[in-house]
Write an enzyme that holds these catalytic residues in place. Structure first.
Site, PDB file in Angstrom:
ATOM      1  N   GLU A 181      29.114  34.920  36.766  1.00 29.72           N
ATOM      2  CA  GLU A 181      28.830  33.774  37.614  1.00 29.72           C
ATOM      3  C   GLU A 181      28.078  34.171  38.880  1.00 29.72           C
ATOM      4  OE1 GLU A 181      32.393  30.867  36.152  1.00 29.72           O
ATOM      5  OE2 GLU A 181      32.929  32.355  37.621  1.00 29.72           O
ATOM      6  N   CYS A 212      25.480  34.432  46.017  1.00 29.61           N
ATOM      7  CA  CYS A 212      26.529  35.411  45.765  1.00 29.61           C
ATOM      8  C   CYS A 212      26.379  35.879  44.321  1.00 29.61           C
ATOM      9  CB  CYS A 212      27.876  34.721  45.996  1.00 29.61           C
ATOM     10  SG  CYS A 212      29.297  35.726  45.569  1.00 29.61           S
ATOM     11  N   CYS A 256      36.188  43.390  36.076  1.00 27.55           N
ATOM     12  CA  CYS A 256      36.362  44.446  37.087  1.00 27.55           C
ATOM     13  C   CYS A 256      37.547  45.299  36.667  1.00 27.55           C
ATOM     14  CB  CYS A 256      36.628  43.826  38.461  1.00 27.55           C
ATOM     15  SG  CYS A 256      36.756  45.059  39.783  1.00 27.55           S
ATOM     16  N   CYS A 265      42.802  44.025  41.641  1.00 25.77           N
ATOM     17  CA  CYS A 265      43.483  43.610  42.872  1.00 25.77           C
ATOM     18  C   CYS A 265      44.399  42.436  42.511  1.00 25.77           C
ATOM     19  CB  CYS A 265      42.470  43.210  43.935  1.00 25.77           C
ATOM     20  SG  CYS A 265      41.363  44.577  44.356  1.00 25.77           S
ATOM     21  N   CYS A 304      43.161  38.563  42.677  1.00 30.52           N
ATOM     22  CA  CYS A 304      41.768  38.256  42.303  1.00 30.52           C
ATOM     23  C   CYS A 304      41.650  37.847  40.841  1.00 30.52           C
ATOM     24  CB  CYS A 304      40.888  39.475  42.582  1.00 30.52           C
ATOM     25  SG  CYS A 304      39.195  39.285  41.986  1.00 30.52           S
ATOM     26  N   CYS A 321      35.650  32.403  46.724  1.00 28.07           N
ATOM     27  CA  CYS A 321      35.923  33.835  46.612  1.00 28.07           C
ATOM     28  C   CYS A 321      37.109  34.085  45.710  1.00 28.07           C
ATOM     29  CB  CYS A 321      36.302  34.414  47.964  1.00 28.07           C
ATOM     30  SG  CYS A 321      35.102  34.139  49.204  1.00 28.07           S
TER      31      CYS A 321
HETATM   32  N1  SAH Z   1      34.721  43.870  44.248  1.00 26.91           N
HETATM   33  C1  SAH Z   1      34.190  43.621  45.529  1.00 26.91           C
HETATM   34  C2  SAH Z   1      33.311  42.400  45.620  1.00 26.91           C
HETATM   35  C3  SAH Z   1      33.774  41.125  44.918  1.00 26.91           C
HETATM   36  S1  SAH Z   1      35.146  40.259  45.536  1.00 26.91           S
HETATM   37  C4  SAH Z   1      35.293  43.541  46.565  1.00 26.91           C
HETATM   38  O1  SAH Z   1      36.449  43.485  46.190  1.00 26.91           O
HETATM   39  O2  SAH Z   1      34.962  43.604  47.733  1.00 26.91           O
HETATM   40  C5  SAH Z   1      34.563  39.385  46.970  1.00 26.91           C
HETATM   41  C6  SAH Z   1      35.665  39.094  47.982  1.00 26.91           C
HETATM   42  O3  SAH Z   1      36.563  38.062  47.533  1.00 26.91           O
HETATM   43  C7  SAH Z   1      36.536  40.295  48.250  1.00 26.91           C
HETATM   44  O4  SAH Z   1      36.770  40.452  49.618  1.00 26.91           O
HETATM   45  C8  SAH Z   1      37.788  39.926  47.531  1.00 26.91           C
HETATM   46  O5  SAH Z   1      38.881  40.661  48.002  1.00 26.91           O
HETATM   47  C9  SAH Z   1      37.882  38.456  47.800  1.00 26.91           C
HETATM   48  N2  SAH Z   1      38.834  37.752  46.936  1.00 26.91           N
HETATM   49  C10 SAH Z   1      39.238  38.129  45.703  1.00 26.91           C
HETATM   50  N3  SAH Z   1      40.126  37.220  45.226  1.00 26.91           N
HETATM   51  C11 SAH Z   1      40.265  36.261  46.166  1.00 26.91           C
HETATM   52  C12 SAH Z   1      41.001  35.032  46.225  1.00 26.91           C
HETATM   53  N4  SAH Z   1      41.749  34.621  45.208  1.00 26.91           N
HETATM   54  N5  SAH Z   1      40.890  34.283  47.341  1.00 26.91           N
HETATM   55  C13 SAH Z   1      40.088  34.675  48.346  1.00 26.91           C
HETATM   56  N6  SAH Z   1      39.352  35.796  48.339  1.00 26.91           N
HETATM   57  C14 SAH Z   1      39.442  36.596  47.255  1.00 26.91           C
HETATM   58 FE1  SF4 Z   2      37.522  43.814  41.544  1.00 21.48          FE
HETATM   59 FE2  SF4 Z   2      38.425  41.478  42.422  1.00 21.48          FE
HETATM   60 FE3  SF4 Z   2      39.383  43.730  43.448  1.00 21.48          FE
HETATM   61 FE4  SF4 Z   2      36.857  42.993  44.016  1.00 21.48          FE
HETATM   62  S1  SF4 Z   2      38.734  41.909  44.596  1.00 21.48           S
HETATM   63  S2  SF4 Z   2      37.575  45.048  43.407  1.00 21.48           S
HETATM   64  S3  SF4 Z   2      36.287  42.024  42.058  1.00 21.48           S
HETATM   65  S4  SF4 Z   2      39.613  43.047  41.321  1.00 21.48           S
END
Ligand code: SAH
Ligand code: SF4
Length: 362
Positions: A91, A104, A111, A115, A118, A338
């Site tokens: 996306e 974006c 991934c 995390c 996420c 995000c």
């Molecule tokens: N993998 C990279 C870039 C993609 S995520 C990273 O982790 O930085 C982009 C941003 O969205 C990151 O800061 C991530 O921590 C945040 N993010 C992930 N899940 C989220 C959620 N459910 N609500 C708000 N932000 C989130």
């Molecule tokens: Fe991967 Fe989501 Fe963690 Fe970014 S926030 S490193 S996309 S698992």
């Protein structure tokens, strides 16, 4: 197989034309056709000889990923589903604001890093995107916005905050960044292109050396115990190492600060004590904080912090002299905010096989 010229940066194209026995300046002409004018048909590249156009049609192509979904949100945000192969779609999200418009982009299908908050992480990992698939998201977005030619373009900023961890796919991300910056292609300034990482330290060092652009680090907790839980890569690169890597990066960065992203999770990382820890970290790394109200999805098990909590957290940072912004949630009615991006990721088991850390130079 035909070479896809969409995925070659200036050096790659120069090598391609050299191998064809053509002059290097052809690379610049073709770069402009593809990226400044949005042209994919060699026959239309009118300043190339007929013979060269025929030769290109035989040995090469300009193949953008296919758009298979376009979801507009009420606030003007648009989410595009971009098919990259038979089994995977990623996306991209277009976010218009007054005075600028941001795209974006995704860097991987899924991934590996998982995390806990996420949606992309929960999807598992299938594969790295190629350079053509990464820059293709920008190419397709410009076309969809009805302004394929650079003179009319409105996308002014690109952030690597879609699906995937860009620092684990630098072999493909760096040429895509070079195209974004190249005056013969998109001509964006380094300050307007941001790579976001969860803290893959060797990747940060490589990006600094090879193509420094604005850096965002997904912090989410300023103590190792909590960050280990939220951002598992912290167990490999704990805060002390992450802070040192940020400082090394800042020596070459186009901006004199790192943006720390901090997702606000109710009752997890949003207390006053957490804010004071975050403020203490800012004494060691020149930074700004960007607070992201958690965007819920499926069975995440987390809740968004209340506006009052977020305000209080921001206030503590501000009192310590730190610049703080709170991200306005955009596109959450279409799961484009995000961390809500999930796309369609095939073979979700691949995460368990290996962390693809070989993508990062040792
Ligand atoms: N993998 C990279 C870039 C993609 S995520 C990273 O982790 O930085 C982009 C941003 O969205 C990151 O800061 C991530 O921590 C945040 N993010 C992930 N899940 C989220 C959620 N459910 N609500 C708000 N932000 C989130
Ligand atoms: Fe991967 Fe989501 Fe963690 Fe970014 S926030 S490193 S996309 S698992």
């Amino acid at each position: 197989m035909k070479e896809n010229l969409l995925g070659l940066d200036a050096d790659g194209l120069a090598r391609f034309f050299e191998a064809l026995g053509e002059k290097p300046f052809r690379a610049r002409q073709v770069l402009r056709w593809i990226h400044q004018l949005g042209e994919s048909d060699f026959a239309a590249m009118s300043d190339l000889s007929r013979a060269l156009r025929d030769k290109l049609a035989q040995s090469a192509c300009v193949q953008a990923p296919q758009l298979v979904g376009d979801t507009p949100a009420e606030d003007g945000t648009r989410k595009w589903l971009v098919k990259v192969d038979g089994a995977n779609a990623v996306e991209s999200v277009f976010i218009p604001e007054t005075g600028r418009a941001t795209l974006c982009v995704s860097s991987q299908a899924g991934c590996v890093l998982d995390c806990s908050f996420c949606a992309t992480g929960k999807q598992g990992f299938n594969r790295n995107l190629t350079t053509a698939e990464i820059i293709g998201q920008l190419w397709v977005a410009n076309r969809e916005l009805g302004n394929p030619s650079r003179a009319q373009r409105i996308i002014s900023n690109v952030v690597f905050m879609g699906m995937g961890e860009p620092m684990l796919n630098l072999d493909n991300v760096i040429p895509a960044l070079r195209l974004m910056l190249d005056d013969n292609a998109y001509g964006l300034s380094r300050r307007r292109v941001t790579v976001s990482t969860s803290g893959v330290v060797p990747g940060m060092d490589r990006l600094r050396d090879e193509c420094p652009v604005a850096l965002a680090v997904s912090l989410h907790a300023a103590n190792d115990r909590l960050r280990d839980e939220l951002v598992p890569i912290n167990r490999k690169y704990p805060l002390r190492e992450l802070a040192a890597a940020c400082n090394r990066y800042l020596e070459k960065a186009p901006r004199d600060f790192v943006t720390f992203e901090y997702v606000m999770l109710e009752g997890v990382n949003d207390s006053e004590a957490h804010a004071r820890e975050a403020a203490a970290l800012a004494k060691r790394v020149r930074c700004k904080y960007n607070l992201i109200p958690f965007n819920p999805f499926g069975q995440s098990g987390y809740r968004r912090s209340s506006p009052e909590r977020i305000r209080r957290f921001a206030e503590i940072l501000q009192r310590a002299g730190i610049t703080v912004t709170t991200r306005k949630t955009r596109g959450d009615d279409i799961a484009a905010a995000c961390g809500q991006l999930a796309g369609e990721v095939a073979d979700r088991t691949r995460r368990s096989r290996s962390l693809p850390l070989k993508e990062v130079r040792p």
